[in-house]
Each structure stands twice: as C-alpha cells, then as structure tokens.
Motif scaffolding. Structure first.
Motif, PDB file in Angstrom:
ATOM      1  N   UNK A  12     -30.295   5.803   1.719  1.00  0.00           N
ATOM      2  CA  UNK A  12     -28.928   5.321   1.513  1.00  0.00           C
ATOM      3  C   UNK A  12     -28.781   4.584   0.189  1.00  0.00           C
ATOM      4  N   UNK A  13     -29.879   4.089  -0.338  1.00  0.00           N
ATOM      5  CA  UNK A  13     -29.824   3.212  -1.503  1.00  0.00           C
ATOM      6  C   UNK A  13     -30.519   3.794  -2.733  1.00  0.00           C
ATOM      7  N   UNK A  43     -37.001  10.983   4.333  1.00  0.00           N
ATOM      8  CA  UNK A  43     -36.878  10.935   2.867  1.00  0.00           C
ATOM      9  C   UNK A  43     -36.727   9.510   2.351  1.00  0.00           C
ATOM     10  N   UNK A  44     -37.289   9.274   1.170  1.00  0.00           N
ATOM     11  CA  UNK A  44     -37.152   7.979   0.517  1.00  0.00           C
ATOM     12  C   UNK A  44     -35.874   7.909  -0.309  1.00  0.00           C
ATOM     13  N   UNK A  45     -35.319   9.071  -0.652  1.00  0.00           N
ATOM     14  CA  UNK A  45     -34.114   9.094  -1.477  1.00  0.00           C
ATOM     15  C   UNK A  45     -33.287  10.319  -1.126  1.00  0.00           C
ATOM     16  N   UNK A  67     -30.514   3.647  -8.264  1.00  0.00           N
ATOM     17  CA  UNK A  67     -31.018   2.814  -7.177  1.00  0.00           C
ATOM     18  C   UNK A  67     -30.176   1.554  -7.025  1.00  0.00           C
ATOM     19  N   UNK A  68     -29.879   1.215  -5.782  1.00  0.00           N
ATOM     20  CA  UNK A  68     -29.242  -0.054  -5.454  1.00  0.00           C
ATOM     21  C   UNK A  68     -30.313  -0.951  -4.855  1.00  0.00           C
ATOM     22  N   UNK A 213     -19.589   7.585  -0.654  1.00  0.00           N
ATOM     23  CA  UNK A 213     -20.989   7.929  -0.454  1.00  0.00           C
ATOM     24  C   UNK A 213     -21.718   7.019   0.511  1.00  0.00           C
ATOM     25  N   UNK A 214     -21.919   5.768   0.118  1.00  0.00           N
ATOM     26  CA  UNK A 214     -22.787   4.870   0.885  1.00  0.00           C
ATOM     27  C   UNK A 214     -22.120   4.289   2.124  1.00  0.00           C
TER      28      UNK A 214
END
Length: 277
Positions: A12-13, A43-45, A67-68, A213-214
């Motif tokens: 998510x980030x 997944x990491x991203x 990246x957030x 998106x987020x």
C-alpha cells in the motif's frame, strides 16, 4: 497502529517496477515488513510500468520507485503533529497525517548512453522512411511492443515532507446496503518546495494518488469491526436461523458523531440488529 499496517501491507505504501523484486536493496528507503508477510510470499510493493523515455524511436523504459515512509497519525485535538500554516489548526473530528514521500529514478550512466546511441540513431533515422525495413512504427491493430528497460545499478532519490488533514465517514461501496468505514482526505501540503508551480503540481499528484489509490484500499467493512461475531453469538445461545445485520449507530439521535475522532481516539459506533427469519 499505522506502523503495524505498513509492516503488514507494505504494497500500500511502496510502488515500483518489477526490477525491484530481485533488487530490493536499491529502494530509496528499506521496506520494513512483518515476518509473516515474507513467509506468505505477499508482495512488498505494487508493481508499476517503467517510466518511458519520451521520443525514443523504440520503446525504452527506466526503473523507478515511489515510497511513503515515516507515517505518523495524530487524532484530534492533536498534539504530536504540527501542521503547517497552510492547513490551519486541526478541526474537530479530524486527524493530522505526517509522512515522507520518496521518489527514486534510474539515471543511466554516460557509458550506457554512449553504447546505446549508435543503435538508437539508426532507428531514429529509419523511422522517418516509410519503406525502411528498420521502421519501428507498429502496424495498425498490433499491440505496442514491450519496452526495453535499461539496466539499473543505483537510483537517484529525493524525499519530501508531506502533511495532510483527513476525516473518517461511513458509506456504501458497491451494494447500497453495505457500510464501510472510509478515510477521506481534506487537505494536503508539501513543505517548502520551490518554485510554487512545482509545489502545486506535486501536491495535485499526491492528492490524486491518495484519493484514487491508497485511501480506498484502506476502507474497512463494518463486519470487520466485530471480531469472532459468530462465536460470540453462539455463546449467548442465539439460534443460527436468526438474521444478523450490522449498522452504524445513527447520529445525532444515539451519538453526536459516528465515527468520532476525539480525545486522541478513533471511535466507531455499531448497532447489532437481530431479526427472526
């Protein structure tokens, strides 16, 4: 709480090209994840397409990441996050968010550019000749070709401080009778980015990323607010034949605010309705 969410759902980030699946050390900021995320293979991203090299005679892409990080949340009345003057004082029933936004982009080396340039020049000059066997214009009806992604050794990164103000609300998603707890963005400010036009552009894009998106992916159904609901009802001797529905407690009849953000807490009031079938 937010650090727990970031460790459990890092995708998510973090947004990046597929390249980072095999090269996670090249992220601008290391991604912290809970052990169970790696064990499950989550997944990491969130994978994104490479950034195109505009004007190239044949599709060329660059690896990048967004990246957030360092996300902090401060619930009303607010005493942990100091909002910039542009956002004003934190209003009642709202929360303040502070985070860093980091963007990284592959910058091809001079040696790589020098090696690629002869082939690119051939394609660039041939693409203007309709009968050339080297033309790179795809035939009508064919799919665009997959871009050649340039090899990446390191990223050029920069980070910005972001502040936001938001609130929670109940609302339907899909079915009109469904109820979800949603996080809505009210304002956003990027700190000290010059010139002003660039700051406006970045703020517009980040707002769009958050709103479309987020934040929608953080919405929670009302059912998830009750843990082990079935077991709880069985212990109370409730028959399976009864119909059970969850509804937000109405305002202002039963409670003044729902959800309520106050006294440094988020409170969601839910009414359990049981009907005989």
């Amino acid at each position: 709480m937010i650090r727990h969410v970031m460790r459990q759902r890092p995708s998510l980030f973090n947004y990046a090209t597929a390249f980072f699946s095999n090269h996670p050390k090249l992220f601008c900021v290391p991604i912290e994840v809970a052990p169970e995320v790696k064990t499950a293979g989550n997944p990491l991203f969130t994978e994104q397409n490479p950034l195109p090299v505009f004007g190239a005679p044949s599709p060329i892409g660059l690896n990048w990441c967004l990246q957030l990080t360092d996300v902090r949340i401060d619930l009303h009345p607010g005493n942990a996050v100091g909002l910039p003057p542009e956002l004003g004082a934190l209003a009642a029933q709202h929360l303040a968010i502070q985070m860093r936004g980091c963007f990284g982009l592959d910058c091809p080396s001079e040696d790589l550019i020098r090696d690629l340039l002869p082939a690119v020049e051939v394609l660039a000059t041939a693409s203007g000749q309709q009968d050339s066997p080297h033309t790179v214009v795809p035939a009508r009806g064919t799919s665009p070709r997959t871009p050649v992604v340039l090899p990446t050794r390191r990223l050029s990164c920069f980070c910005l401080e972001l502040f936001a103000v938001a609130h929670f609300e109940w609302g339907a998603i899909g079915a009109p009778d469904s109820q979800w707890l949603k996080l809505r963005l009210d304002g956003l400010e990027v700190v000290d980015l010059k010139p002003a036009g660039m700051e406006d552009l970045v703020e517009c894009y980040v707002r769009t990323v958050l709103r479309l998106g987020l934040l929608p992916r953080l919405s929670q159904p009302i059912e998830s607010m009750i843990l082990n609901l079935t077991d709880l009802l069985r212990k109370q001797g409730m028959a399976i034949g009864q119909r059970i529905t969850l509804q937000p407690t109405p305002t202002p009849v039963d409670v003044p605010n729902n959800p309520a953000v106050e006294s440094d807490q988020l409170m969601a009031f839910i009414k359990l309705v049981v009907e005989e079938v």
